[in-house]
Design an enzyme around this catalytic site. Structure first.
Site, PDB file in Angstrom:
ATOM      1  N   TRP B 105       3.037 -27.734  -1.251  1.00  0.00           N
ATOM      2  CA  TRP B 105       2.749 -26.365  -0.813  1.00  0.00           C
ATOM      3  C   TRP B 105       4.006 -25.505  -0.758  1.00  0.00           C
ATOM      4  O   TRP B 105       3.937 -24.287  -0.982  1.00  0.00           O
ATOM      5  CB  TRP B 105       1.976 -26.362   0.510  1.00  0.00           C
ATOM      6  CG  TRP B 105       0.585 -26.893   0.293  1.00  0.00           C
ATOM      7  CD1 TRP B 105       0.081 -28.086   0.710  1.00  0.00           C
ATOM      8  CD2 TRP B 105      -0.468 -26.263  -0.460  1.00  0.00           C
ATOM      9  NE1 TRP B 105      -1.214 -28.234   0.269  1.00  0.00           N
ATOM     10  CE2 TRP B 105      -1.581 -27.138  -0.447  1.00  0.00           C
ATOM     11  CE3 TRP B 105      -0.574 -25.045  -1.134  1.00  0.00           C
ATOM     12  CZ2 TRP B 105      -2.795 -26.828  -1.086  1.00  0.00           C
ATOM     13  CZ3 TRP B 105      -1.784 -24.728  -1.776  1.00  0.00           C
ATOM     14  CH2 TRP B 105      -2.865 -25.618  -1.750  1.00  0.00           C
ATOM     15  N   ASP B 180       5.007 -21.551   6.810  1.00  0.00           N
ATOM     16  CA  ASP B 180       3.591 -21.780   6.503  1.00  0.00           C
ATOM     17  C   ASP B 180       3.102 -22.914   7.406  1.00  0.00           C
ATOM     18  O   ASP B 180       3.305 -24.087   7.111  1.00  0.00           O
ATOM     19  CB  ASP B 180       3.438 -22.170   5.027  1.00  0.00           C
ATOM     20  CG  ASP B 180       2.011 -22.609   4.687  1.00  0.00           C
ATOM     21  OD1 ASP B 180       1.130 -22.558   5.569  1.00  0.00           O
ATOM     22  OD2 ASP B 180       1.782 -23.000   3.526  1.00  0.00           O
ATOM     23  N   LYS B 204      -8.032 -25.488   9.014  1.00  0.00           N
ATOM     24  CA  LYS B 204      -7.598 -26.805   9.480  1.00  0.00           C
ATOM     25  C   LYS B 204      -7.696 -26.878  11.006  1.00  0.00           C
ATOM     26  O   LYS B 204      -8.523 -27.614  11.528  1.00  0.00           O
ATOM     27  CB  LYS B 204      -6.189 -27.083   8.967  1.00  0.00           C
ATOM     28  CG  LYS B 204      -6.182 -27.138   7.423  1.00  0.00           C
ATOM     29  CD  LYS B 204      -4.835 -26.867   6.818  1.00  0.00           C
ATOM     30  CE  LYS B 204      -4.911 -26.553   5.335  1.00  0.00           C
ATOM     31  NZ  LYS B 204      -5.426 -27.638   4.488  1.00  0.00           N
TER      32      LYS B 204
END
Lengths: 371, 371
Positions: B105, B180, B204
């Site tokens: 990511w 992030d 999440k």
């Protein structure tokens, strides 16, 4: 009044959903089709969700009688994100973008497009106070454009186009036609083959807010590829198509709800049946307004929206009283948009005829009380 | 196994939600707090929704002990939209953007940022196969940057930072730190004051997919204003703040769900309690892996993620068999990311300790069967 919901909701969006759809979502909210968890908690790459996505695409294609050379994209950000995405994808060769300006949302789309390209207002009904849309006789395209954008139904101004605008240049070439169908998509059959791009926020005739549907003619994806470096990845139509609307984690619950709404539309008999119902609801409401001693709607009769019906007693205090008393009667969200005041009844697909009857009845009793 | 749901869901996102939250949403799905319609169908400008939005902001601020000079934004498009939004808002004076690259990511964020500015990889753990995050000793900032970006928890690689990285230049000046936090936000207390921007996709630890939470230090909004003409309106942090997260119709149902999750977190006792539970769950699982004769996790011990635990029998066929048999036992979505294979257990806040116990028990019985 209506089963467990007890109300008719006239909100312009987020809007009323079919009760059958909500009941189904409620029943399986903790355990989607024996998958062992909520549809909200399933992987977007699970077979169960991929089946929902495929169904949603197939049902929407069937409802719209979609030609083979069009692709359906599920995106985020509603129609407002498309105000950026359309010019970023479709601008070409420094050609200006043409706009038919018929109201508040046409203006919003135009303001955003100006960041990315020269904008050419081909015709505008602003001088009428947006009491009408644009007529074929109002303009003639004279020079090439990246595309021609219009808003077939203006949610706030309550006007609508009753034919697809002319997008031909004098030499016979066609400029791609782009339509923001947020508040009219799926309310009647449309000839998709006339369009380059159709987009719509979901929260009126499709499902919960947070989803947009984009329908793109395949040949235009080449433009997205050309413009790739100059736009956010998630706005790129070619990328979204290539990734089957999963360029990032999609709003799975909203797509699930949209799929249920598409199924409901098919069960109702499709868009011809829906169109007849919408026509009947709109006629009932406009008739009540036109025969009222209190309420007026000044939109030109052949440009009146069948989805969003603004009306007013022309007295702000009385309008506020009407909205408040209606709310108490279970007729909710009848106040007009904050930019315009007055009243507004949004009567999308999910609004039953009985809801409009109840509104008309209440208008009459209110009128008898206050006139 | 768990009441109506009967499963433990180890999906990395969309992920398991607290059962109490789903039950509440189900109970009021057709009629939110006597408003007469679903929360999905209420106007985003209704008092009822404005109250939900205010509650969500207040609860999140309380959970994070948010300093006064930070603002909370609810946006669409998940973290992937932020891969574009962060550079578009924060790039400044042609300064490069610094990246600490600790996995899949990090790379995705970096690739998108390259469209908008020069990118400088300050440190990378790629050569380790991303089996660790970045250490303080791995780098020293030597020149000004627009900002320094990192990914405190890598969802796919299963590594995590265990201290906030150094963002000081040799002259003592601090570069804004951007994180992030998609897969670790709200899993433990954090010192928000160390950050310029924190962002996280909701699917999440927060709620359904289709929502992102962005926390911005107020002084950085001036950069958004400076960069306004060069980015889509909906990505502009200053605009979103000015419009109180309603620059367009927000994803109202997703925000409603997030508010219920925040309430649930408060009811559990806040982030200190949650951190202890997460610590206990992770210890149990890593202990089981490390003492296993079949399964391995090769991430460096002091960099192991407490949220996403990749593991493998190092035999693709056996891994697939494990995931399939586990699914039949109600332990769902244990297959690894398609880019990496193997297995992965995501054990976010909503996963109870019993879920990890059930997994560990199943791992043992599988091991006894196949070793």
């Amino acid at each position: 009044m209506v089963g467990a919901k007890k109300t008719y909701n006239f909100c312009s969006g987020p809007a009323m959903l079919p009760e059958d759809v909500l009941l189904k979502a409620q029943a399986e909210l903790l355990n989607y089709q024996n998958q062992g968890d909520s549809v909200m908690a399933l992987s977007h790459r699970s077979d169960a969700f991929l089946e929902i996505l495929a169904q949603a695409q197939q049902r929407l294609a069937a409802l719209l009688d979609l030609p083979d050379h069009y692709r359906i994209l599920f995106m985020q950000g509603g129609a407002s994100a498309q105000f950026s995405a359309v010019p970023l994808n479709l601008r070409q060769n420094n050609l200006p973008i043409g706009f038919l300006d018929s109201g508040y949302w046409s203006q919003k789309a135009l303001e955003e497009a100006q960041k990315y390209a020269e904008v050419d207002v081909i015709a505008s009904s602003q001088s009428s106070g947006y009491l009408k849309a644009i007529e074929q006789a109002d303009y003639q395209l004279s020079k090439p454009l990246s595309y021609l954008h219009y808003t077939p139904n203006e949610t706030i101004d309550g006007n609508a186009f009753y034919c697809i605008p002319n997008n031909q240049l004098p030499n016979g070439q066609e400029v791609p036609l782009v339509a923001d169908m947020s508040s009219c998509i799926l309310s009647e059959p449309i000839d998709v083959s006339r369009f380059g791009v159709i987009y719509a926020g979901a929260q009126k005739n499709i499902g919960p807010a947070g989803l947009a549907i984009v329908i793109v003619r395949e040949d235009l994806l080449a433009r997205s590829q050309q413009n790739q470096q100059a736009m956010p990845r998630l706005l790129n139509y070619a990328t979204v198509v290539e990734q089957n609307s999963m360029a990032n984690t999609p709003p799975t619950f909203a797509i699930y709800m949209a799929n249920l709404v598409f199924q409901w539309l098919q069960q109702q008999g499709g868009l011809e049946v829906i169109q007849q119902r919408n026509q009947a609801k709109a006629e009932l409401l406009y008739q009540a307004i036109d025969s009222s001693r209190l309420f007026v709607n000044n939109v030109e009769k052949n440009h009146r929206s069948k989805m969003n019906v603004p009306f007013s007693s022309q007295n702000a205090e009385l309008d506020a009283k009407f909205a408040e008393q209606a709310q108490q009667q279970g007729l909710i969200s009848l106040q007009g948009h904050r930019s315009k005041g007055g009243l507004r009844a949004s009567i999308y697909n999910a609004m039953p005829y009985q809801g409009v009857e109840a509104l008309v009845q209440f208008m009459k009793s209110f009128e008898n009380q206050y006139v």
